[in-house]
Design an enzyme around this catalytic site. Sequence first.
Site, mmCIF file in Angstrom:
data_model
loop_
_atom_site.group_PDB
_atom_site.id
_atom_site.type_symbol
_atom_site.label_atom_id
_atom_site.label_comp_id
_atom_site.label_asym_id
_atom_site.label_seq_id
_atom_site.Cartn_x
_atom_site.Cartn_y
_atom_site.Cartn_z
ATOM 1 C CG HIS A 92 109.685 44.711 31.385
ATOM 2 N ND1 HIS A 92 110.996 44.315 31.421
ATOM 3 C CD2 HIS A 92 109.604 45.801 32.189
ATOM 4 C CE1 HIS A 92 111.675 45.118 32.223
ATOM 5 N NE2 HIS A 92 110.862 46.039 32.690
HETATM 6 C C1 UD1 Z 1 108.201 48.151 37.203
HETATM 7 C C2 UD1 Z 1 109.094 49.380 37.191
HETATM 8 C C3 UD1 Z 1 110.140 49.257 36.078
HETATM 9 C C4 UD1 Z 1 110.914 47.968 36.178
HETATM 10 C C5 UD1 Z 1 109.969 46.789 36.323
HETATM 11 C C6 UD1 Z 1 110.824 45.615 36.703
HETATM 12 C C7 UD1 Z 1 107.756 51.359 37.866
HETATM 13 C C8 UD1 Z 1 107.219 52.661 37.410
HETATM 14 N N1 UD1 Z 1 108.326 50.607 36.911
HETATM 15 O O1 UD1 Z 1 107.502 48.077 35.958
HETATM 16 O O2 UD1 Z 1 111.083 50.309 36.253
HETATM 17 O O3 UD1 Z 1 111.665 47.805 34.991
HETATM 18 O O4 UD1 Z 1 109.026 47.014 37.386
HETATM 19 O O5 UD1 Z 1 110.249 44.421 36.390
HETATM 20 O O6 UD1 Z 1 107.693 51.057 39.031
HETATM 21 N N2 UD1 Z 1 102.017 42.296 37.049
HETATM 22 C C9 UD1 Z 1 101.629 41.018 37.296
HETATM 23 N N3 UD1 Z 1 102.317 40.298 38.226
HETATM 24 C C10 UD1 Z 1 103.367 40.810 38.933
HETATM 25 C C11 UD1 Z 1 103.743 42.116 38.674
HETATM 26 C C12 UD1 Z 1 103.066 42.858 37.727
HETATM 27 O O7 UD1 Z 1 100.694 40.497 36.695
HETATM 28 O O8 UD1 Z 1 103.939 40.083 39.775
HETATM 29 C C13 UD1 Z 1 101.277 43.079 36.037
HETATM 30 C C14 UD1 Z 1 100.124 43.844 36.629
HETATM 31 O O9 UD1 Z 1 99.072 43.826 35.742
HETATM 32 C C15 UD1 Z 1 100.643 45.258 36.689
HETATM 33 C C16 UD1 Z 1 101.560 45.302 35.455
HETATM 34 O O10 UD1 Z 1 102.131 43.993 35.422
HETATM 35 O O11 UD1 Z 1 99.627 46.206 36.601
HETATM 36 C C17 UD1 Z 1 102.675 46.303 35.545
HETATM 37 O O12 UD1 Z 1 103.363 46.153 36.767
HETATM 38 P P1 UD1 Z 1 104.029 47.419 37.488
HETATM 39 O O13 UD1 Z 1 104.635 46.993 38.756
HETATM 40 O O14 UD1 Z 1 103.063 48.533 37.522
HETATM 41 O O15 UD1 Z 1 105.135 47.895 36.463
HETATM 42 P P2 UD1 Z 1 106.289 47.102 35.725
HETATM 43 O O16 UD1 Z 1 106.020 47.127 34.282
HETATM 44 O O17 UD1 Z 1 106.504 45.793 36.374
HETATM 45 N N1 UDP Z 2 115.442 38.649 35.643
HETATM 46 C C1 UDP Z 2 115.065 37.474 36.247
HETATM 47 N N2 UDP Z 2 114.111 36.703 35.625
HETATM 48 C C2 UDP Z 2 113.519 37.073 34.458
HETATM 49 C C3 UDP Z 2 113.911 38.285 33.863
HETATM 50 C C4 UDP Z 2 114.866 39.067 34.483
HETATM 51 O O1 UDP Z 2 115.600 37.112 37.298
HETATM 52 O O2 UDP Z 2 112.658 36.347 33.971
HETATM 53 C C5 UDP Z 2 116.439 39.481 36.313
HETATM 54 C C6 UDP Z 2 117.571 39.966 35.441
HETATM 55 O O3 UDP Z 2 118.614 39.014 35.421
HETATM 56 C C7 UDP Z 2 117.969 41.250 36.132
HETATM 57 C C8 UDP Z 2 116.668 41.760 36.714
HETATM 58 O O4 UDP Z 2 115.780 40.646 36.740
HETATM 59 O O5 UDP Z 2 118.827 40.981 37.223
HETATM 60 C C9 UDP Z 2 116.120 42.863 35.880
HETATM 61 O O6 UDP Z 2 114.834 43.158 36.286
HETATM 62 P P1 UDP Z 2 113.750 43.841 35.368
HETATM 63 O O7 UDP Z 2 114.085 43.660 33.950
HETATM 64 O O8 UDP Z 2 112.460 43.347 35.854
HETATM 65 O O9 UDP Z 2 113.872 45.363 35.807
HETATM 66 P P2 UDP Z 2 114.802 46.558 35.323
HETATM 67 O O10 UDP Z 2 116.183 46.061 35.231
HETATM 68 O O11 UDP Z 2 114.276 47.004 33.997
HETATM 69 O O12 UDP Z 2 114.628 47.587 36.360
#
Ligand code: UD1
Ligand code: UDP
Length: 356
Positions: free
Chosen positions: A205
Amino acid sequence: MKIMTVVGARPQFIKAAALSRVLRREHTEILVHTGQHYDANMSDIFFEEMEIPRPDYHLGISGGSHGEMTGRMLMELEKVAQRENPDALLVYGDTNSTMAAALAAVKLHIPVIHVEAGNRLGTLDNPEEVNRIVTDHVSRLLFCATEDARQKLVREGLGDRAHVVGNIMYDSFLHFADKPWEPRILDHEGRPVPVPAEFYYMTCHRQENAGSDEPLTEILHAMNSLDAPTIYAVHPRNRERALRIRERDGLDNILLTQPVGYSDSVHLTQHAKKIVTDSGGLQCEAFYAGVQCVFILDYVVWPETMVGNRNQLAKPDRADILRKLSAEQTVDPAYRPFGDGHTAEKICDVLREVKL
Ligand code: UD1
Ligand code: UDP
């Protein structure tokens, strides 16, 4: 103590699940959800399945640019912190919610506790790196998952505030691992997906890999050519792109699913042939499960995992991914760099001993 914990993104819910349970035996916790992740399968599912206490505040802040999101959170978190006047504010990891909360608290002279401190990639191009550095430097108490993380803090002059306690995600992993598994995995239209006997598990992602067509196309083509299907649990931010590439290129060996719950993610990890991810958390879970992982990024996030081909870096490049996937792993099963799964207790021990 009265501790205000701020969470907002999926990995933080998973970490809070392990710590809140133990923290609340001795302290009063005020839980604040910024709203950064808001879809049911990115947020509610974890609160329900992992029995995380209901947030006392839900700020409903998500989306927008990094500056906009962080700024709005900062304003609202400051109000909550002023109203609650906690003895300390606790944050996890490296998201925008983490940094906004830490900044709000330090300006109000509320001591900040950072769990998962000291990780460094070595580049400010990575948005999470900025969040980590700022949060560590304004925190009073730094809980590191590993000795390597503590050493990085020592180099930045922060060693006196740092404690190695193990990885809090390992506590959560052990809580769910090896339990009976009833998969609840849904495809993008909400239909149940049967889990194949053999499969690869993938999440991807990050902006670098899923923010444009080219890298994601390379990654999906590599996975499509493997000897078993890939279950790709897609983050909502790249759902449309992943669906379009899969249809365009006829990648029938890829099962695109909605984000899965934590129990499903742990079991997919334990049962996968191998894992391909750009997630910080999932690569560690692959390590705990003894399953080989290919981590698609230019930077090492968890150096402890990079031994004996257990975890290898790859570029978003078909040939590189396939080459790394075909390597054999050689890791001593006794090598356990992430603690013993009692990180929550260790954090509480330190909180009892130190004066904030
Ligand atoms: C964030 C974290 C990243 C982490 C990830 C975990 C920051 C800078 N980054 O990135 O470190 O790996 O979370 O998953 O905080 N969106 C939805 N539904 C949701 C959430 C997000 O549609 O429930 C979409 C929205 O369009 C949003 C985009 O995803 O703008 C990005 O979400 P955002 O929380 O900004 O960053 P992540 O890529 O999730
Ligand atoms: N995870 C989850 N469902 C998913 C994908 C990931 O529960 O569909 C869990 C995964 O097992 C791990 C955590 O989410 O524990 C990782 O989160 P994410 O990849 O969103 O964030 P990051 O680790 O990059 O901060």
